[in-house]
Design a protein around this motif. Structure first.
Motif, PDB file in Angstrom:
ATOM      1  N   ALA A 201     -18.826  26.156 -10.912  1.00  0.00           N
ATOM      2  CA  ALA A 201     -19.817  26.263 -11.975  1.00  0.00           C
ATOM      3  C   ALA A 201     -19.668  27.579 -12.727  1.00  0.00           C
ATOM      4  O   ALA A 201     -19.869  27.642 -13.948  1.00  0.00           O
ATOM      5  CB  ALA A 201     -21.226  26.141 -11.383  1.00  0.00           C
ATOM      6  N   ARG A 204     -16.841  27.109 -15.157  1.00  0.00           N
ATOM      7  CA  ARG A 204     -17.234  26.217 -16.263  1.00  0.00           C
ATOM      8  C   ARG A 204     -18.220  26.876 -17.212  1.00  0.00           C
ATOM      9  O   ARG A 204     -18.081  26.800 -18.426  1.00  0.00           O
ATOM     10  CB  ARG A 204     -17.871  24.939 -15.701  1.00  0.00           C
ATOM     11  N   ASP A 205     -19.255  27.493 -16.638  1.00  0.00           N
ATOM     12  CA  ASP A 205     -20.395  27.931 -17.442  1.00  0.00           C
ATOM     13  C   ASP A 205     -20.252  29.343 -17.991  1.00  0.00           C
ATOM     14  O   ASP A 205     -20.863  29.671 -19.014  1.00  0.00           O
ATOM     15  CB  ASP A 205     -21.678  27.843 -16.615  1.00  0.00           C
ATOM     16  N   ALA A 206     -19.491  30.194 -17.307  1.00  0.00           N
ATOM     17  CA  ALA A 206     -19.397  31.596 -17.724  1.00  0.00           C
ATOM     18  C   ALA A 206     -17.998  31.957 -18.210  1.00  0.00           C
ATOM     19  O   ALA A 206     -17.821  32.407 -19.351  1.00  0.00           O
ATOM     20  CB  ALA A 206     -19.812  32.518 -16.571  1.00  0.00           C
TER      21      ALA A 206
END
Length: 329
Positions: A201, A204-206
């Motif tokens: 995550a 993906r997100d950062a």
């Protein structure tokens, strides 16, 4: 008219700046474990007020500066003891910042429940227990971060998206090559917490959006786990999501710059389900390494991959290199 960024953007930028400064301090501590740590000097490294730095550090890290430094010294010593290199315990104690073997032994027993000598002697048994757990599947549900979902409802995988469990997904079979790797300048973002689905995550997100915004999508990427989760508590483990950058690259507010050291590495090509990569790491460090005539040194281990090609959308398999820094016994 002056355009003012929205409050949430200001908060994200402020937290990112705090993280960058704290990461400089954590890296400095790791590089100076064998020396006394001066509070004022560390405050200067972080560019924080000397008067308030100790309080800021404790609030950010969840432990005092003294507790953090003591834990890192002991965890580093525990890892060196477990390598089986025969290095004298006193040498390890002094290299870890302890003034005497007696002080080291007391602190070590308080942290790990046994003496340094016993920890070293029990290292093969601990390794054997881990391998037995892999082969029996006995640790399949030991990780609280395990994702319980039906296969057809599983979420997409991302680089580093493995849960750290010891569930065996087939026998580990990898070719290992000893090679010299060049040093690499990287930009990185750091996550502190369990090695598990949160790592995927985080990419993906950062990290991935940041890379796209800086036109770095095609550059080699590296996942650096700084801590051994069999020694360090899950909530204290440090992971750096890294991407190679040119010498003149400026990362801005959300990332920091570091250099992955070059030198001799054992490099193993991994291809398989992301859940299985934890088993590959365990096999390499617990089974291959002791029989290789090599030992791990103090440089970081890492995974090397290309974000654009590391995941097979048809099979969900991850491809990348596991790189372990080595030197002769």
């Amino acid at each position: 008219m002056i355009n003012t960024p929205p409050p949430d953007a200001l908060m994200r930028a402020s937290r990112a700046e705090y993280a960058r400064r704290m990461n400089r301090v954590l890296d400095y501590i790791d590089q100076h474990l064998d020396a006394p740590l001066d509070l004022a000097q560390l405050a200067d490294v972080a560019n924080f007020s000397r008067f308030h730095f100790h309080r800021v550090f404790a609030a950010w890290m969840g432990e005092t500066l003294g507790d953090y430094a003591r834990r890192r010294r002991l965890e580093t010593a525990a890892a060196r003891l477990a390598r089986g290199s025969g290095e004298p315990v006193l040498d390890i104690a002094l290299a870890s910042g302890f003034g005497s073997g007696e002080a080291f032994a007391r602190a070590f027993k308080l942290q790990f429940g046994c003496t340094p000598t016993a920890w070293r002697a029990e290292a093969p048994a601990r390794a054997a227990a881990q391998l037995a757990a892999m082969r029996s599947g006995g640790a399949a549900h030991s990780n609280p971060d395990q994702v319980h979902s039906k296969r057809d409802q599983a979420r997409p995988r991302a680089p580093g998206d493995h849960d750290g469990s010891l569930t065996l997904f087939g026998e580990v079979e990898m070719e290992v090559h000893i090679t010299d790797l060049p040093a690499v300048r990287v930009a990185y973002q750091r996550k502190i917490g369990p090695y598990g689905p949160q790592i995927g995550a985080f990419w993906r997100d950062a990290m991935a959006p940041w890379m796209q915004s800086h036109a770095l999508d095609g550059q080699p990427c590296f996942g650096v786990g700084h801590d051994d989760p069999s020694i360090t508590a899950p909530d204290k483990c440090r992971y750096d999501a890294c991407v190679a950058v040119p010498d003149d690259f400026q990362p801005g507010a959300l990332a920091s710059i570091a250099t992955l050291p070059g030198g001799r590495y054992a490099v193993a090509r991994f291809r398989g389900q992301p859940l299985a990569i934890a088993n590959a790491w365990t096999w390499l460090t617990r089974e291959w390494l002791p029989s290789s005539g090599m030992q791990c040194d103090d440089r970081p281990c890492f995974e090397r991959f290309q974000v654009a090609t590391c995941m097979d959308p048809a099979t969900g398999e991850f491809s990348g290199d596991i790189c372990i820094p080595v030197r002769a016994l």
